[in-house]
Design an enzyme around this catalytic site. Structure first.
Site, PDB file in Angstrom:
ATOM      1  N   CYS A  55       7.069 -11.298  12.513  1.00  8.34           N
ATOM      2  CA  CYS A  55       6.683  -9.771  12.954  1.00  8.34           C
ATOM      3  C   CYS A  55       6.468  -9.681  14.344  1.00  8.34           C
ATOM      4  O   CYS A  55       5.589 -10.680  15.003  1.00  8.34           O
ATOM      5  CB  CYS A  55       5.217  -9.492  12.173  1.00  8.34           C
ATOM      6  SG  CYS A  55       4.296  -7.906  12.495  1.00  8.34           S
ATOM      7  N   CYS A  67      11.388  -4.368  15.774  1.00  9.11           N
ATOM      8  CA  CYS A  67      10.313  -4.527  14.669  1.00  9.11           C
ATOM      9  C   CYS A  67      11.156  -5.166  13.301  1.00  9.11           C
ATOM     10  O   CYS A  67      12.425  -4.599  13.284  1.00  9.11           O
ATOM     11  CB  CYS A  67       9.696  -3.133  14.400  1.00  9.11           C
ATOM     12  SG  CYS A  67       8.901  -3.191  12.755  1.00  9.11           S
TER      13      CYS A  67
HETATM   14  N1  DGL Z   1       7.272  -5.660  10.971  1.00  9.58           N
HETATM   15  C1  DGL Z   1       6.444  -5.610  11.968  1.00  9.58           C
HETATM   16  C2  DGL Z   1       7.086  -6.003  13.389  1.00  9.58           C
HETATM   17  O1  DGL Z   1       8.127  -6.558  13.404  1.00  9.58           O
HETATM   18  C3  DGL Z   1       5.395  -4.786  12.051  1.00  9.58           C
HETATM   19  C4  DGL Z   1       5.580  -3.430  11.325  1.00  9.58           C
HETATM   20  C5  DGL Z   1       4.020  -2.839  11.126  1.00  9.58           C
HETATM   21  O2  DGL Z   1       3.596  -3.321  10.152  1.00  9.58           O
HETATM   22  O3  DGL Z   1       3.844  -1.870  11.781  1.00  9.58           O
HETATM   23  O4  DGL Z   1       6.551  -5.367  14.200  1.00  9.58           O
END
Ligand code: DGL
Length: 268
Positions: free
Chosen positions: A76, A186
């Site tokens: 993430c 993301c």
């Molecule tokens: N999947 C996450 C990222 O790579 C975050 C998504 C979220 O929860 O806002 O930033």
């Protein structure tokens, strides 16, 4: 540390996004046992702020440590930006974070304009700003937070038209400014890469971090003499802080194979 070779690797995200990273890890390191934690009860992380995200990461790290993991991947970008520095001060096991792939994008761009799609948390972080400043002399970088997009990806049957309309609003201004390369900053966005490709058009190169993270994990485990060396395929266990039946369906949808999800009630 030879005894650590069989220990699992913890991989986590706010929800399903980290599955794109998990897939890269499973492909490169099929012998490893993997634990995937989707913090679905607290998704999205994007707009939540550093302290909240740091607390969630701490809770998840404690769960992984109880499970005896040998390494943890923050699958993430938002969690990495908010918490990896702090976690590295607290934990000695290998921690692999993830950040938008600006470096390969800058090398690939012919127009010299790179667009970055990410959460507001990532884009406004000190970590991202310092990454961006390292490439500013080389390429023009346009950033775009995508509010609402993670929420749609976390739905079981999102309206594809609504997603494409939203993507159009985020991507078109970047193309108008000459971007020929788009960074998926993301991990959720990798799961709808095909839709992003359709909206951006065939002339735009899309760059993500999925394979890079797996390689970095491999390098770190090898350096610590902790690479799994079993000839059997590893086991993947899924956990969620959300509603278990719903998450079972959602994780299965994006993973593409049946999964068994256990519910973990974590408190911040
Ligand atoms: N999947 C996450 C990222 O790579 C975050 C998504 C979220 O929860 O806002 O930033």
């Amino acid at each position: 540390m030879g005894s650590m070779t069989k220990a699992p690797i913890g991989v986590f995200d706010s929800g399903v996004g980290g599955l794109s990273i998990l897939r890269g890890i499973q492909q490169l390191l099929p012998a490893e046992n993997l634990l995937y934690f989707a913090d679905s009860a607290h998704a999205p992380y994007g707009p939540k702020g550093d302290v909240f995200i740091q607390n969630r990461c701490e809770v998840i790290m404690q769960f992984f440590v109880q499970q005896g993991v040998k390494a943890v991947v923050l699958a993430c970008n938002t969690a990495t930006a908010a918490a990896v520095t702090l976690l590295r001060q607290r934990y000695t096991l290998p921690l692999i974070g993830i950040e938008p792939a600006i470096k390969p994008a800058a090398a690939l761009s012919a127009s010299g304009v790179v667009g970055v799609l990410a959460t507001s948390g990532t884009i406004t972080s000190d970590k991202f700003m310092s990454l961006q400043s390292r490439f500013e002399g080389e390429v023009k970088i346009i950033t775009r937070a995508c509010p609402g997009l993670v929420e749609l990806i976390e739905q079981m049957e999102p309206d594809q038209k609504a997603i494409k309309k939203m993507l159009h609003g985020f991507i078109s201004p970047m193309l108008d400014l000459g971007a020929d390369t788009l960074v998926l900053g993301c991990t959720h966005y990798s799961l709808i890469r095909h839709l992003i490709g359709e909206v951006a058009g065939a002339d735009v190169t899309i760059v993500d971090t999925d394979a890079g993270v797996a390689k970095e994990l491999q390098r770190r485990l090898a350096a610590a003499n902790m690479l799994g060396n079993s000839t059997h395929t590893g086991v993947i266990k899924f956990f969620t802080s959300g509603e278990v039946e719903q998450q079972n369906k959602l994780l299965q949808k994006y993973w593409g194979k049946p999964v068994l999800v256990a519910s973990i009630l974590t408190k911040s």
